[in-house]
Scaffold this motif. Structure first.
Motif, PDB file in Angstrom:
ATOM      1  N   ASN A 134       0.839  -1.203   0.000  1.00  0.00           N
ATOM      2  CA  ASN A 134       0.000   0.000   0.000  1.00  0.00           C
ATOM      3  C   ASN A 134       0.875   1.255   0.000  1.00  0.00           C
ATOM      4  O   ASN A 134       1.026   1.939   1.015  1.00  0.00           O
ATOM      5  CB  ASN A 134      -0.943  -0.029   1.206  1.00  0.00           C
ATOM      6  CG  ASN A 134      -2.002   1.047   1.122  1.00  0.00           C
ATOM      7  OD1 ASN A 134      -2.239   1.628   0.069  1.00  0.00           O
ATOM      8  ND2 ASN A 134      -2.640   1.318   2.244  1.00  0.00           N
ATOM      9  N   VAL A 135       1.420   1.558  -1.157  1.00  0.00           N
ATOM     10  CA  VAL A 135       2.375   2.655  -1.324  1.00  0.00           C
ATOM     11  C   VAL A 135       1.646   3.996  -1.284  1.00  0.00           C
ATOM     12  O   VAL A 135       0.695   4.221  -2.044  1.00  0.00           O
ATOM     13  CB  VAL A 135       3.118   2.521  -2.669  1.00  0.00           C
ATOM     14  CG1 VAL A 135       4.166   3.619  -2.801  1.00  0.00           C
ATOM     15  CG2 VAL A 135       3.729   1.137  -2.810  1.00  0.00           C
ATOM     16  N   ALA A 136       2.088   4.890  -0.401  1.00  0.00           N
ATOM     17  CA  ALA A 136       1.542   6.256  -0.326  1.00  0.00           C
ATOM     18  C   ALA A 136       0.016   6.257  -0.214  1.00  0.00           C
ATOM     19  O   ALA A 136      -0.651   7.133  -0.761  1.00  0.00           O
ATOM     20  CB  ALA A 136       2.003   7.073  -1.536  1.00  0.00           C
ATOM     21  N   GLY A 137      -0.528   5.260   0.470  1.00  0.00           N
ATOM     22  CA  GLY A 137      -1.972   5.188   0.661  1.00  0.00           C
ATOM     23  C   GLY A 137      -2.762   4.834  -0.582  1.00  0.00           C
ATOM     24  O   GLY A 137      -3.987   5.002  -0.613  1.00  0.00           O
ATOM     25  N   PHE A 138      -2.080   4.301  -1.605  1.00  0.00           N
ATOM     26  CA  PHE A 138      -2.750   4.023  -2.880  1.00  0.00           C
ATOM     27  C   PHE A 138      -3.970   3.125  -2.707  1.00  0.00           C
ATOM     28  O   PHE A 138      -4.991   3.319  -3.375  1.00  0.00           O
ATOM     29  CB  PHE A 138      -1.756   3.373  -3.858  1.00  0.00           C
ATOM     30  CG  PHE A 138      -2.343   3.073  -5.211  1.00  0.00           C
ATOM     31  CD1 PHE A 138      -2.440   4.062  -6.178  1.00  0.00           C
ATOM     32  CD2 PHE A 138      -2.811   1.801  -5.520  1.00  0.00           C
ATOM     33  CE1 PHE A 138      -2.986   3.796  -7.428  1.00  0.00           C
ATOM     34  CE2 PHE A 138      -3.365   1.524  -6.763  1.00  0.00           C
ATOM     35  CZ  PHE A 138      -3.447   2.521  -7.714  1.00  0.00           C
ATOM     36  N   TYR A 139      -3.872   2.136  -1.827  1.00  0.00           N
ATOM     37  CA  TYR A 139      -4.963   1.171  -1.670  1.00  0.00           C
ATOM     38  C   TYR A 139      -5.871   1.466  -0.474  1.00  0.00           C
ATOM     39  O   TYR A 139      -6.697   0.622  -0.109  1.00  0.00           O
ATOM     40  CB  TYR A 139      -4.393  -0.248  -1.561  1.00  0.00           C
ATOM     41  CG  TYR A 139      -3.966  -0.822  -2.900  1.00  0.00           C
ATOM     42  CD1 TYR A 139      -4.900  -1.058  -3.906  1.00  0.00           C
ATOM     43  CD2 TYR A 139      -2.628  -1.132  -3.159  1.00  0.00           C
ATOM     44  CE1 TYR A 139      -4.517  -1.590  -5.136  1.00  0.00           C
ATOM     45  CE2 TYR A 139      -2.238  -1.670  -4.385  1.00  0.00           C
ATOM     46  CZ  TYR A 139      -3.191  -1.889  -5.367  1.00  0.00           C
ATOM     47  OH  TYR A 139      -2.810  -2.408  -6.581  1.00  0.00           O
ATOM     48  N   ASP A 140      -5.757   2.644   0.127  1.00  0.00           N
ATOM     49  CA  ASP A 140      -6.603   2.979   1.282  1.00  0.00           C
ATOM     50  C   ASP A 140      -8.090   2.868   0.937  1.00  0.00           C
ATOM     51  O   ASP A 140      -8.879   2.320   1.713  1.00  0.00           O
ATOM     52  CB  ASP A 140      -6.304   4.388   1.786  1.00  0.00           C
ATOM     53  CG  ASP A 140      -4.990   4.470   2.570  1.00  0.00           C
ATOM     54  OD1 ASP A 140      -4.374   3.412   2.819  1.00  0.00           O
ATOM     55  OD2 ASP A 140      -4.596   5.594   2.919  1.00  0.00           O
ATOM     56  N   GLY A 141      -8.477   3.410  -0.208  1.00  0.00           N
ATOM     57  CA  GLY A 141      -9.883   3.373  -0.615  1.00  0.00           C
ATOM     58  C   GLY A 141     -10.376   1.957  -0.839  1.00  0.00           C
ATOM     59  O   GLY A 141     -11.508   1.616  -0.471  1.00  0.00           O
ATOM     60  N   LEU A 142      -9.540   1.119  -1.427  1.00  0.00           N
ATOM     61  CA  LEU A 142      -9.911  -0.273  -1.669  1.00  0.00           C
ATOM     62  C   LEU A 142     -10.094  -1.029  -0.358  1.00  0.00           C
ATOM     63  O   LEU A 142     -11.059  -1.780  -0.184  1.00  0.00           O
ATOM     64  CB  LEU A 142      -8.844  -0.955  -2.531  1.00  0.00           C
ATOM     65  CG  LEU A 142      -9.074  -2.437  -2.834  1.00  0.00           C
ATOM     66  CD1 LEU A 142     -10.355  -2.644  -3.633  1.00  0.00           C
ATOM     67  CD2 LEU A 142      -7.883  -3.025  -3.578  1.00  0.00           C
ATOM     68  N   LEU A 143      -9.195  -0.802   0.578  1.00  0.00           N
ATOM     69  CA  LEU A 143      -9.292  -1.475   1.869  1.00  0.00           C
ATOM     70  C   LEU A 143     -10.534  -1.015   2.630  1.00  0.00           C
ATOM     71  O   LEU A 143     -11.206  -1.813   3.288  1.00  0.00           O
ATOM     72  CB  LEU A 143      -8.022  -1.223   2.685  1.00  0.00           C
ATOM     73  CG  LEU A 143      -6.763  -1.879   2.117  1.00  0.00           C
ATOM     74  CD1 LEU A 143      -5.516  -1.352   2.828  1.00  0.00           C
ATOM     75  CD2 LEU A 143      -6.836  -3.398   2.218  1.00  0.00           C
ATOM     76  N   SER A 144     -10.858   0.266   2.505  1.00  0.00           N
ATOM     77  CA  SER A 144     -12.080   0.781   3.121  1.00  0.00           C
ATOM     78  C   SER A 144     -13.310   0.136   2.494  1.00  0.00           C
ATOM     79  O   SER A 144     -14.257  -0.263   3.191  1.00  0.00           O
ATOM     80  CB  SER A 144     -12.137   2.307   2.958  1.00  0.00           C
ATOM     81  OG  SER A 144     -13.349   2.814   3.461  1.00  0.00           O
ATOM     82  N   PHE A 145     -13.305  -0.004   1.172  1.00  0.00           N
ATOM     83  CA  PHE A 145     -14.418  -0.639   0.480  1.00  0.00           C
ATOM     84  C   PHE A 145     -14.582  -2.095   0.900  1.00  0.00           C
ATOM     85  O   PHE A 145     -15.697  -2.572   1.115  1.00  0.00           O
ATOM     86  CB  PHE A 145     -14.234  -0.543  -1.034  1.00  0.00           C
ATOM     87  CG  PHE A 145     -15.267  -1.319  -1.810  1.00  0.00           C
ATOM     88  CD1 PHE A 145     -16.578  -0.895  -1.862  1.00  0.00           C
ATOM     89  CD2 PHE A 145     -14.921  -2.497  -2.455  1.00  0.00           C
ATOM     90  CE1 PHE A 145     -17.540  -1.620  -2.555  1.00  0.00           C
ATOM     91  CE2 PHE A 145     -15.868  -3.232  -3.151  1.00  0.00           C
ATOM     92  CZ  PHE A 145     -17.183  -2.782  -3.196  1.00  0.00           C
TER      93      PHE A 145
END
Length: 198
Positions: A134-145
């Motif tokens: 999860n580089v630079a929060g790239f996948y934050d939205g996916l993990l939240s989803f």
């Protein structure tokens, strides 16, 4: 853990952090004597991670469909480059040659590969570790989803934990080394699902 399949973009993305993370992951893999399996392209993050593993003397196997050989600029400086007939053959060979799967930042193709591999694990077709860098929060939205998918009753929490995620390559690989098959329930483990199998 002899080989890991990396899913990532055929573009570099807008942040230098993405390429830096790809190189860091490559360095950790070579340090751990882990071979790279990937989509066989020379451009974008695909090229970055492959070039770094090769530069450090590691082993790289690329797998690319014939139709994408020119578009993704097939990398001919690898240990091995397999040219296959289509995406299905590409993904099957990637899965067969790999002991685990990691997604770096990427686009729709990266997500498609990641979710197919995750679905296979959920169903019990394989029992190999899967992770997001999860580089630079790239996948934050996916993990939240994915948290929302769990809260709405479409995915069990135990199955959601099949997808590991870390911001540092060394920590993610450490979790891969700690992974033991059989730790997670699979949908096909239930008696009703077993009755559907040949």
């Amino acid at each position: 853990m002899k080989s890991i399949c990396i899913y990532c973009g055929s573009s570099p993305g807008i942040l230098p952090a993405y390429a830096e993370a790809a190189r860091a992951l490559a360095q950790e893999m070579v340090k751990g004597d882990i071979a790279l399996v990937y989509g066989g392209g020379k451009v974008g993050l695909m090229g970055v991670v492959a070039d770094e593993v090769m530069r450090l003397g590691g082993t790289v196997t690329g797998i690319i469909p014939k139709a994408l050989l020119d578009w993704e600029v097939g990398h001919h400086g690898l240990t091995q480059l397999h040219v296959v007939k289509d995406m299905h053959e590409r993904k099957a060979m990637m899965a067969e040659l790999s002991d685990g799967f990691i997604a770096l930042p990427g686009g729709i193709g990266t997500l498609e590969e990641l979710f197919e591999t995750l679905t296979w694990a959920q169903l019990g077709f394989h029992d190999k570790p899967i992770g997001l860098l999860n580089v630079a929060g790239f996948y934050d939205g996916l993990l939240s989803f994915l948290g929302q998918v769990v809260s709405q009753g479409f995915l069990k929490q135990a199955q959601a934990t099949l997808l590991m995620h870390e911001v540092q390559a060394d920590r993610l690989l450490a979790r891969f080394r700690e992974f033991r098959p059989g730790q997670h329930p699979h949908k096909l483990d239930t008696p009703s699902a077993q009755a559907l199998l040949p």
